[in-house]
Design a protein around this motif. Structure first.
Motif, short mmCIF file in Angstrom:
data_model
loop_
_atom_site.label_atom_id
_atom_site.label_comp_id
_atom_site.label_asym_id
_atom_site.label_seq_id
_atom_site.Cartn_x
_atom_site.Cartn_y
_atom_site.Cartn_z
N PRO A 127 -46.97 52.12 -21.34
CA PRO A 127 -45.68 52.77 -21.17
C PRO A 127 -45.75 53.98 -20.24
CG PRO A 127 -46.61 53.22 -23.34
CD PRO A 127 -47.47 52.17 -22.72
N ASP A 128 -44.62 54.33 -19.65
CA ASP A 128 -44.52 55.48 -18.77
C ASP A 128 -44.44 56.74 -19.63
OD1 ASP A 128 -44.29 57.07 -16.61
OD2 ASP A 128 -42.29 56.40 -16.00
N VAL A 129 -45.39 57.64 -19.47
CA VAL A 129 -45.46 58.83 -20.31
C VAL A 129 -45.72 60.06 -19.46
CG1 VAL A 129 -46.25 57.60 -22.38
CG2 VAL A 129 -47.92 58.42 -20.71
N ASP A 130 -45.62 61.23 -20.07
CA ASP A 130 -45.85 62.51 -19.40
C ASP A 130 -47.29 62.96 -19.68
OD1 ASP A 130 -45.65 64.93 -18.16
OD2 ASP A 130 -44.62 65.91 -19.84
N PHE A 131 -48.02 63.31 -18.61
CA PHE A 131 -49.40 63.75 -18.75
C PHE A 131 -49.55 65.26 -18.55
CE2 PHE A 131 -49.60 59.29 -17.50
CZ PHE A 131 -50.52 58.78 -18.41
N GLY A 132 -48.43 65.98 -18.63
CA GLY A 132 -48.47 67.41 -18.36
C GLY A 132 -49.29 68.21 -19.35
N ASP A 133 -49.55 67.68 -20.54
CA ASP A 133 -50.27 68.45 -21.56
C ASP A 133 -51.72 68.69 -21.16
OD1 ASP A 133 -50.91 69.75 -23.90
OD2 ASP A 133 -51.34 67.89 -24.97
N ASN A 134 -52.45 67.61 -20.88
CA ASN A 134 -53.87 67.79 -20.55
C ASN A 134 -54.26 67.17 -19.22
OD1 ASN A 134 -54.59 64.90 -21.06
ND2 ASN A 134 -54.09 65.43 -23.19
N GLY A 135 -53.34 66.46 -18.57
CA GLY A 135 -53.61 65.93 -17.24
C GLY A 135 -54.41 64.66 -17.19
N LEU A 136 -54.73 64.06 -18.35
CA LEU A 136 -55.58 62.87 -18.33
C LEU A 136 -55.09 61.78 -19.27
CD1 LEU A 136 -58.14 61.36 -17.47
CD2 LEU A 136 -59.39 62.61 -19.24
N ALA B 49 -52.49 60.48 -22.72
CA ALA B 49 -51.33 60.71 -23.59
C ALA B 49 -51.38 59.71 -24.74
CB ALA B 49 -50.03 60.54 -22.81
N VAL B 50 -51.13 60.20 -25.96
CA VAL B 50 -51.14 59.35 -27.16
C VAL B 50 -49.78 58.70 -27.31
CG1 VAL B 50 -51.45 59.30 -29.65
CG2 VAL B 50 -52.84 60.84 -28.25
N VAL B 51 -49.77 57.39 -27.58
CA VAL B 51 -48.55 56.62 -27.82
C VAL B 51 -48.77 55.80 -29.08
CG1 VAL B 51 -47.96 56.51 -25.36
CG2 VAL B 51 -49.36 54.70 -26.39
N PRO B 52 -47.72 55.23 -29.67
CA PRO B 52 -47.91 54.40 -30.86
C PRO B 52 -48.92 53.27 -30.61
CG PRO B 52 -45.59 54.88 -30.55
CD PRO B 52 -46.28 55.40 -29.33
N GLY B 53 -49.95 53.22 -31.44
CA GLY B 53 -50.93 52.16 -31.34
C GLY B 53 -52.01 52.36 -30.31
N GLY B 54 -52.11 53.55 -29.69
CA GLY B 54 -53.16 53.75 -28.72
C GLY B 54 -52.91 54.91 -27.78
N VAL B 55 -53.46 54.80 -26.57
CA VAL B 55 -53.35 55.88 -25.59
C VAL B 55 -53.11 55.28 -24.21
CG1 VAL B 55 -54.91 57.38 -26.90
CG2 VAL B 55 -55.82 55.90 -25.09
N VAL B 56 -52.54 56.12 -23.33
CA VAL B 56 -52.36 55.78 -21.92
C VAL B 56 -53.15 56.78 -21.10
CG1 VAL B 56 -50.72 55.42 -20.05
CG2 VAL B 56 -50.08 54.84 -22.40
N ILE B 57 -53.86 56.30 -20.09
CA ILE B 57 -54.76 57.13 -19.29
C ILE B 57 -54.24 57.21 -17.86
CG2 ILE B 57 -57.13 57.37 -18.43
CD1 ILE B 57 -57.90 55.71 -21.02
#
Length: 724
Positions: free
Chosen positions: A266-275, A277-285
């Motif tokens: 999914p399309d997510v915002d990486f502004g928190d740590n830059g690498l 993002a946690v999403v339901p059921g996993g992560v996006v890198i």
């Protein structure tokens, strides 16, 4: 109705047949739906529409052949053979007299000639089924149509259902596969027996060939039993062992890839740590590349890693909650590490709960090299995110921070190798204190015989030859020698000769990640080894190797080696140099130097065994006599006993100039009598014991079918010499 009449006898036969199907091949059939859903789709004909209830079955052979025969041909041959062997004697036992005669639904029998091409080793089941389809058109599709209709009939459907008391994955798959194969066998036997054909088109192998292909069709279409998903999960959990690791490449779309229980990223915002993002059921890198592929490794541990890894530009640790477990790297390809490596799908622990993930990233700012990621997973309570490293420019931009000033590593000067003609395999040698002609002679090439690189390469590829050749470039103070997929510049004879008037350094690499870094000065080879870890280098190489960490697997060893070679000689190769070499299109064929001769070293499996050790105390003249006797015998067995160059070398106990050149040429593709010349060359070893041992090894190869005689004579001579 025909189906109603057939259902009783068919239902009666199913338990008998199913009981004789071995569990292993039955389970392989039973998993066909899972394979079809989870792997690349196989090319097969569509099953076609099913007849409506109460209609008559009309079967016409398709123009491209029967789907059942195609399905049969796609199965592993060993699976077909196991089923044929298990059921071949069962087919004649079946009592199917109550099944109505369906031959009226078939086309007209063949009354002309035909031919069927089969390869050696083709199963009798495949051959018989193909023959049946030719002789009695429509028979194979009729079996499939009948089996499909019967599978929906209440009397038969009840027998196809897997008992809910069966819970093991293998057992459920086997019961599922055996029931439908038993249905297909009984349907095939009923049709073929009244098709009006004779063996082999009507024999048990033909019946079973049609039945196995039909069963494959049915099993690809039928849903898995209700208890199968639970059985698979139980099996996965029982077999899941930590730690484990896997790796490969992940497909990137929209600057991201994911570790998810579901599909897509999914399309997510990486502004928190830059690498990450946690999403339901996993992560996006978040990746640097917009689309394409990135390399990654994934490790699943029982406990947190003891230390934070070094050498990565960004490292972020997050928690995510698994709803079911078994997350996959979306769009991943390639396999696990080592035998039995795990797949990249459902690789995280197959249990729900809280997990910790540490994501390492390197190369996101690089527009040339492939990005690298390492994902480390372990079970742990939910906790706040932790940033262990944040040094790349992309991460700073995503976090809204000023970009850092970064110093490029020295090997960055060689990033142009990626995508160049030297990327996969080459040797680059830099030589100082000499000229182009002498460098070519050092390589074993004739400076007066230039050829077109392209034409020479095409010639070698057409002959599938690995004969060496080299291209050279004068760099005002240094000579660059470039070998495409060659390695002569990494050999000691070449380095010794090339460095006679100054220095020489070479870097060799190949497609299997084998490398060799070499340095020589004034005819002395200072170092020539695979650059792993800290090199055992003399003080003269300290400056050339300073700051080049070959143990850091994040750094490219080939590029590091070229940096060292450039420092040592004062000259490195550039993209412009390579362009000049290729624009000139001039290369030189190499006649390889003879390999170095080493002192004797005992080794297991030597052709003469430990008897060679008995010679250790003999005087050198006796050993020399034995070594040259072996060389002369190898030539005699090869029909070269009277050859002038061979005879002169044996008499002189040294290779003459002409013999030396012939020995070198024998190493080329199609060279004459290479083992004879090796035996002669090895007999010249300064170490007399090595001359005997290594010369004997070459001589037995040269003797060909007479090797046993030569070895026997050799042993006799050794025994006689060793007696006090």
């Amino acid at each position: 109705m025909l189906v109603d009449e057939a259902a009783g006898p068919i239902a009666a036969a199913i338990p008998l047949i199913a009981g004789r199907i071995p569990e292993t091949p039955a389970a392989a059939l039973g998993r066909l739906r899972v394979v079809a859903d989870g792997a690349e789709p196989r090319r097969r004909s569509a099953p076609g529409p099913r007849p409506a209830a109460g209609s008559h079955m009309r079967v016409q052979p398709g123009p491209d052949g029967s789907p059942a025969l195609e399905a049969l041909g796609e199965l592993p041959p060993l699976l077909v053979e196991r089923l044929l062997g298990a059921l071949e004697l069962t087919v004649p036992e079946l009592d199917l007299a109550g099944v109505p005669d369906l031959s009226g639904l078939l086309g007209k029998p063949l009354n002309g000639g035909f031919g069927i091409g089969v390869t050696e080793g083709t199963s009798d089941a495949v051959r018989g089924a193909a023959l049946l389809e030719r002789i009695r058109p429509g028979a194979v599709p009729l079996v499939a149509a009948l089996a499909r209709r019967l599978a929906a009939h209440p009397r038969v459907a009840a027998l196809l259902a897997v008992d809910t008391a069966i819970t093991g994955e293998r057992e459920v798959a086997a019961a599922h596969g055996a029931a439908r194969l038993a249905l297909a066998v009984s349907a095939a036997a009923a049709v073929v027996r009244r098709a009006g054909v004779q063996p082999p088109a009507a024999g048990p192998p033909a019946v079973l060939g049609v039945a196995i292909g039909t069963a494959a069709l049915l099993l690809r279409e039928a849903p898995m039993p209700p208890g199968y998903a639970a059985a698979v999960l139980a099996k996965t959990r029982a077999e899941y062992v930590l730690p484990l690791g896997a790796g490969g490449t992940a497909e990137v779309r929209g600057h991201r890839f994911a570790l998810l229980e579901g599909d897509g990223a999914p399309d997510v915002d990486f502004g928190d740590n830059g690498l990450v993002a946690v999403v339901p059921g996993g992560v996006v890198i978040r990746t640097g590349v917009e689309s394409g592929h990135v390399r990654f490794t994934l490790r699943v541990l029982e406990e947190p890693p003891p230390d934070v890894a070094t050498g990565w530009e960004e490292i972020v640790e997050v928690s995510w909650r698994a709803a079911a477990g078994g997350a996959s790297v979306a769009g991943a390809s390639a396999g696990g590490f080592g035998p039995g490596g795990p797949p990249l799908r459902a690789i995280t622990p197959p249990w729900p709960g809280d997990y910790r993930l540490r994501v390492h990233a390197r190369g996101r700012d690089d527009t040339v090299e492939t990005e690298n990621y390492e994902l480390v997973v372990w079970r742990a309570p939910a906790a706040p995110a932790v940033v262990h490293a944040r040094t790349d420019r992309l991460g700073h931009r995503l976090r809204g921070q000023p970009e850092p000033v970064r110093h490029e590593p020295p090997e960055a000067a060689y990033r142009w190798l990626r995508g160049s003609s030297l990327e996969m395999a080459a040797t680059v040698t830099v030589v100082t204190g000499t000229d182009v002609a002498d460098v070519l002679r050092a390589f074993g090439a004739d400076p007066d015989r230039p050829e077109s690189m392209r034409a020479m390469n095409e010639d070698l590829m057409a002959r599938r030859s690995t004969d060496p050749w080299v291209a050279v470039l004068d760099r005002d103070g240094a000579v660059l020698a470039v070998e495409y997929n060659g390695w002569q510049g990494s050999t000691r004879p070449v380095l010794t000769r090339a460095s006679a008037g100054g220095r020489a350094a070479s870097m060799y690499w190949n497609v299997n990640a084998v490398t060799r870094l070499s340095f020589a000065e004034h005819g002395e080879v200072l170092l020539s080894e695979e650059p792993f870890g800290e090199l055992d280098a003399p003080p003269r190489l300290t400056e050339a190797l300073a700051g080049l960490d070959f143990a850091d697997y994040h750094r490219d060893k080939t590029m590091l080696g070229l940096v060292a070679a450039g420092r040592f000689t004062g000259h490195g190769i550039t993209a412009e140099d390579l362009a000049r070499v290729e624009d000139a299109d001039i290369g030189f064929r190499i006649v390889p130097h003879l390999p170095p001769l080493y002192p004797y070293r005992a080794r297991s499996g030597a052709p003469l065994g430990t008897v060679i050790e008995e010679l250790a105390g003999l005087p050198e003249p006796a050993l020399r006599d034995l070594a040259w006797w072996a060389a002369a015998e190898s030539a005699r067995y090869a029909g070269l006993g009277e050859d002038p160059d061979v005879a002169a070398s044996v008499a002189a106990r040294a290779l003459t100039a002409d013999a030396h050149l012939r020995a070198r040429r024998s190493q080329l593709d199609g060279g004459e009598h290479p083992w004879v010349w090796r035996a002669l060359h090895r007999a010249t070893n300064p170490d007399p014991l090595a001359a005997v041992a290594d010369g004997a090894d070459a001589a037995r190869h040269a003797a060909g079918p007479h090797a046993a005689n030569l070895v026997a004579d050799f042993r006799t001579r050794i025994t006689a010499l060793a007696k006090p």
